[in-house]
Enzyme design. Structure first.
Site, PDB file in Angstrom:
ATOM      1  N   GLU A   1      16.036 -17.750  -9.905  1.00 41.92           N
ATOM      2  CA  GLU A   1      15.645 -16.368 -10.192  1.00 41.92           C
ATOM      3  C   GLU A   1      14.926 -16.282 -11.548  1.00 41.92           C
ATOM      4  O   GLU A   1      13.934 -15.564 -11.696  1.00 41.92           O
ATOM      5  CB  GLU A   1      16.896 -15.475 -10.153  1.00 41.92           C
TER       6      GLU A   1
ATOM      7  N   LYS B   1       5.430  -4.150  -4.810  1.00 42.47           N
ATOM      8  CA  LYS B   1       6.883  -4.034  -4.794  1.00 42.47           C
ATOM      9  C   LYS B   1       7.467  -4.200  -3.392  1.00 42.47           C
ATOM     10  O   LYS B   1       8.486  -4.838  -3.201  1.00 42.47           O
ATOM     11  CB  LYS B   1       7.253  -2.658  -5.348  1.00 42.47           C
TER      12      LYS B   1
ATOM     13  N   LYS C   1      11.165 -14.899 -12.048  1.00 38.74           N
ATOM     14  CA  LYS C   1      10.909 -13.756 -12.933  1.00 38.74           C
ATOM     15  C   LYS C   1       9.851 -14.121 -13.957  1.00 38.74           C
ATOM     16  O   LYS C   1       8.945 -13.344 -14.233  1.00 38.74           O
ATOM     17  CB  LYS C   1      12.227 -13.417 -13.638  1.00 38.74           C
TER      18      LYS C   1
ATOM     19  N   ARG D   1       3.509  -0.061  -5.045  1.00 37.35           N
ATOM     20  CA  ARG D   1       3.356  -0.679  -3.722  1.00 37.35           C
ATOM     21  C   ARG D   1       2.044  -1.440  -3.570  1.00 37.35           C
ATOM     22  O   ARG D   1       1.815  -2.109  -2.556  1.00 37.35           O
ATOM     23  CB  ARG D   1       3.434   0.390  -2.628  1.00 37.35           C
TER      24      ARG D   1
ATOM     25  N   TRP E   1      -3.011  -2.580  -1.612  1.00 35.55           N
ATOM     26  CA  TRP E   1      -2.770  -3.989  -1.883  1.00 35.55           C
ATOM     27  C   TRP E   1      -3.558  -4.723  -0.810  1.00 35.55           C
ATOM     28  O   TRP E   1      -3.212  -4.672   0.368  1.00 35.55           O
ATOM     29  CB  TRP E   1      -1.277  -4.306  -1.776  1.00 35.55           C
TER      30      TRP E   1
ATOM     31  N   CYS F   1       0.853  -1.177   0.000  1.00 39.85           N
ATOM     32  CA  CYS F   1       0.000   0.000   0.000  1.00 39.85           C
ATOM     33  C   CYS F   1       0.898   1.239   0.000  1.00 39.85           C
ATOM     34  O   CYS F   1       1.948   1.257   0.635  1.00 39.85           O
ATOM     35  CB  CYS F   1      -0.936   0.107   1.197  1.00 39.85           C
TER      36      CYS F   1
ATOM     37  N   HIS G   1      15.399 -36.456 -10.070  1.00 36.79           N
ATOM     38  CA  HIS G   1      14.702 -36.976  -8.889  1.00 36.79           C
ATOM     39  C   HIS G   1      13.237 -36.556  -8.856  1.00 36.79           C
ATOM     40  O   HIS G   1      12.623 -36.551  -7.796  1.00 36.79           O
ATOM     41  CB  HIS G   1      15.441 -36.528  -7.624  1.00 36.79           C
TER      42      HIS G   1
ATOM     43  N   ASN H   1      -1.399   1.611   5.959  1.00 38.35           N
ATOM     44  CA  ASN H   1      -0.566   0.607   5.296  1.00 38.35           C
ATOM     45  C   ASN H   1      -0.076  -0.329   6.385  1.00 38.35           C
ATOM     46  O   ASN H   1       0.587   0.105   7.319  1.00 38.35           O
ATOM     47  CB  ASN H   1       0.614   1.308   4.605  1.00 38.35           C
ATOM     48  N   GLY H   2      -0.425  -1.620   6.273  1.00 35.60           N
ATOM     49  CA  GLY H   2       0.003  -2.577   7.286  1.00 35.60           C
ATOM     50  C   GLY H   2      -1.134  -3.497   7.661  1.00 35.60           C
ATOM     51  O   GLY H   2      -2.140  -3.589   6.947  1.00 35.60           O
TER      52      GLY H   2
ATOM     53  N   GLU I   1       6.288 -14.420 -12.308  1.00 42.26           N
ATOM     54  CA  GLU I   1       5.647 -13.201 -11.801  1.00 42.26           C
ATOM     55  C   GLU I   1       5.213 -12.245 -12.903  1.00 42.26           C
ATOM     56  O   GLU I   1       4.222 -11.549 -12.742  1.00 42.26           O
ATOM     57  CB  GLU I   1       6.478 -12.502 -10.728  1.00 42.26           C
TER      58      GLU I   1
HETATM   59  C1  F6R Z   1      10.788 -10.505  -7.325  1.00 43.24           C
HETATM   60  C2  F6R Z   1      10.730  -9.548  -6.261  1.00 43.24           C
HETATM   61  C3  F6R Z   1      10.413 -10.028  -4.892  1.00 43.24           C
HETATM   62  C4  F6R Z   1      11.327  -9.333  -3.880  1.00 43.24           C
HETATM   63  C5  F6R Z   1      10.925  -9.718  -2.449  1.00 43.24           C
HETATM   64  C6  F6R Z   1      11.880  -9.135  -1.437  1.00 43.24           C
HETATM   65  O1  F6R Z   1      11.103  -9.910  -8.540  1.00 43.24           O
HETATM   66  O2  F6R Z   1      10.921  -8.383  -6.467  1.00 43.24           O
HETATM   67  O3  F6R Z   1      10.516 -11.416  -4.795  1.00 43.24           O
HETATM   68  O4  F6R Z   1      12.637  -9.701  -4.150  1.00 43.24           O
HETATM   69  O5  F6R Z   1       9.631  -9.285  -2.191  1.00 43.24           O
HETATM   70  O6  F6R Z   1      11.861  -7.740  -1.498  1.00 43.24           O
HETATM   71  P1  F6R Z   1      13.038  -6.867  -0.891  1.00 43.24           P
HETATM   72  O7  F6R Z   1      14.258  -7.184  -1.680  1.00 43.24           O
HETATM   73  O8  F6R Z   1      12.573  -5.462  -1.075  1.00 43.24           O
HETATM   74  O9  F6R Z   1      13.185  -7.254   0.539  1.00 43.24           O
END
Ligand code: F6R
Length: 611
Positions: A484, A606, A488, A27, A73, A2, A507, A99-100, A491
């Protein structure tokens, strides 16, 4: 999660609030709302993006010099007009955004319901707001006092901004566990989840700490703690420009951020690495060097992409520094009663510096006497501030929800950190050390070279856009990159993808392989090369489609793979910083081809400030 914005001062509040919300939309973006104070409260809110609200309220009375805004969010209650913030109190006099998560909201709701309160939304926010109002009415106190008393009963995380129709130029704010920045202007104040909403107006900001309350008026900022004692606001200067949070001609922030990597990695190295002199200058490490040298183990906590960086850190630090490393999901670590001894080193890796699980994990560890080292991107963020030492990744604001440049920034810091400790511990030969410094120095140029092949990567991405699933495989230093890559892809394209150690696929996951399954091998030239060639054979024998990231000059894998991405040759410790680039571009182009809003993929946000 949020985003929250506020303004009070001589300007029109609405344009500032709505522009701020657009900047904070990363956010959370399932609903939006604003509350404006002018001859009473006006609240406009709606399910959907900020632009949809903006469109819907054209022609309404938006005149006001004090306002707050929220982009959501969803946690409690689905995204809907009713659950959108701001919420209005039972009397209609107060409006609040949050937010929270208020963890004990059910108990508070029960108490209020017994007193006759009725709730229109399913949110914890509406409960907290009415709880505050109830205290104010019962205690006949001012709003700040009611907030203070209420927050002492609340468990959970929050940033709240409150407007009171009785005090038209005042915003009351409070924080615990979620970020709040207050911008100090001339006769005006700005509030935000980060500094982006205030960038063009002021560079002077106050980062509000946990358990602090603020009374914000155009000419006055009063900070207090929950014990009602005044705190002197600590004003810091922002080192961020507006251009950094704009798309700069790119279609998406994600693409811009992928293409920024030669310069962000360079910025991360600048002033730290000097390959000619053979030095790495990192004050955060230097200040704690004895702890690192004598560490019996290092624990790294992180989430998501940052966790993948942590996993690579384990491989690199164990290899170069010979210190045992444990990598933990912060969300597991914080709840599982881990053994932490006084003096243990806990490294927290986080782009945002606000991830709730990572933040709480290190708070607990710190209470137990651990030394916290933060590898963080956002300057002044909570994790950066709670850490005993640390190193910023200097990647600049990352706005696309999928982490790209922050990840390579984390890998850059990790490589420098491992090299510095190894040198101090004498666990690396002078030749290897010098060679790795040169290798690191060359990374920005090599990344730039890979980016030149973006159009080729796009063409390959289009071939696989309709896949239902994908498998990413790698060994050794490239295993975290396989994880990773899979993250990527899922998502931002919504294709189900799994990352696995290449040898481990025998396995279980190999059962998935058929002619429809794309298998992405991260297979640069390293000590595992022959082994991964065998793994590719195993997939080919089962008719899987092989896409391989290989080192330029590899004359084996290109003959076996259906499609190939080339990266320049590099030491195996450094190669993951290169092999991750085509993987980012592959996900981006698949996501675009599928029509996904890659900067704001569904259900994500984010900055994950709820657990
Ligand atoms: C994936 C992504 C998330 C963040 C995760 C941790 O592309 O962005 O998986 O890596 O939410 O976020 P931070 O790094 O801000 O603690």
């Amino acid at each position: 999660m949020c985003g929250i914005v506020g303004y009070t001062g001589p300007k029109e509040a609405y344009p500032i609030v709505i522009t701020g919300l657009k900047r904070l939309e990363y956010r959370g973006y399932d609903s939006t709302g604003v509350a404006l104070l002018n001859d009473g409260l006006k609240v406009y809110k709606k399910k959907g993006r900020v632009a949809e609200l903006e469109e819907a309220i054209i022609g309404k009375d938006l005149h006001s010099s004090t306002g707050i805004g929220h982009t959501r969010w969803a946690t409690h209650g689905e995204p809907s007009d009713i659950n959108a913030h701001p919420h209005i109190s039972a009397s209609g006099k107060l409006a609040m955004i949050h937010n929270g998560i208020i963890e004990n909201y059910a108990q508070l709701k029960k108490e209020l319901t017994n007193k006759g309160y009725k709730f229109t939304s399913e949110t914890d926010t509406e409960v907290l707001l009415n709880f505050i109002e109830d205290i104010q009415e019962n205690n006949q106190c001012d709003l700040l006092e009611a907030v203070r008393v209420a927050l002492k009963r609340v468990t959970g995380a929050y940033v709240i901004l409150l407007l009171n129709s009785a005090t038209p130029d005042t915003i009351i704010a409070a924080r615990k566990g979620s970020p709040l920045v207050i911008g100090v202007g001339k006769g005006e104040h700005f509030l935000g989840s980060d500094a982006s909403p205030m960038l063009e107006y002021t560079k002077e900001v106050v980062y509000v700490n946990d358990y602090e309350l603020a009374i914000v008026r155009p000419n006055e900022l009063i900070l207090k703690n929950l014990g009602n004692e005044k705190i002197t606001p600590f004003v810091t200067k922002l080192d961020m420009e507006l251009a950094e949070i704009e798309k700069g001609g790119y279609d998406h922030f994600m693409l811009k951020e992928i293409f920024e990597q030669p310069s962000t990695i360079h910025d991360c190295l600048r002033g730290r690495l000097d390959a000619t002199a053979g030095t790495i200058t990192m004050s955060g490490i230097q200040d704690n060097i004895e702890h690192f040298k004598n560490a019996k183990r290092i624990i790294i906590v992180a989430c998501g992409t940052s966790w993948h960086a942590a996993l690579l850190a384990e491989y690199i630090i164990e290899e170069l520094c010979r210190i045992p490393v444990e990598v933990e999901y912060a969300s597991e670590f914080r709840y599982r009663n881990p053994i932490i001894n006084k003096g243990d080193i806990i490294v927290a890796i986080s782009q945002s510096g606000e991830t709730a699980d990572t933040l709480v994990a290190i708070e607990r560890a710190k209470e137990n006497g651990a030394i916290i080292f933060g590898i963080v991107n956002v300057v002044g963020s909570s994790i950066a501030r709670i850490s005993n030492g640390g190193a910023y990744t200097h990647a600049g604001p990352e706005i696309g929800v999928a982490s790209t440049k922050a990840f390579t920034g984390q890998l850059t810091v990790i490589a420098m950190m491992a090299l510095k400790i190894a040198k101090e511990k004498n666990t690396i030969s002078e030749e290897r050390y010098r060679n790795l410094l040169l290798e690191l120095e060359a990374v920005p140029e090599k990344v730039a070279a890979i980016l030149k092949s973006a159009e080729d990567i796009k063409a390959i991405a289009l071939k696989y856009k309709d896949a239902a699933d994908a498998l990413y495989l790698g060994r050794g230093y490239n295993f975290p990159i396989a994880l990773e890559g899979a993250l990527k892809l899922k998502e931002i394209s919504y294709i189900h993808a799994e990352g696995y150690p290449a040898a481990e696929m025998k396995h279980g996951p190999i059962a998935l392989v058929d002619e429809n399954l794309p298998v992405v091998f991260i297979a640069t030239k390293d000590s595992y090369h022959e082994k991964i060639v065998s793994n590719i054979q195993e997939i080919k024998a089962r008719k899987g489609k092989v896409i391989a990231v290989v080192t330029e000059g590899d004359d084996i894998i290109p003959g076996m793979a259906d499609d190939v991405f080339y990266v320049p040759a590099a030491d195996e410790i450094i190669a993951p910083m290169l092999s991750t680039i085509p993987i980012q571009l592959l996900s981006y182009y698949v996501g675009i081809a599928k029509g996904v809003d890659v900067d704001k993929p569904r259900n994500l946000a984010k900055s994950v400030t709820v657990e």
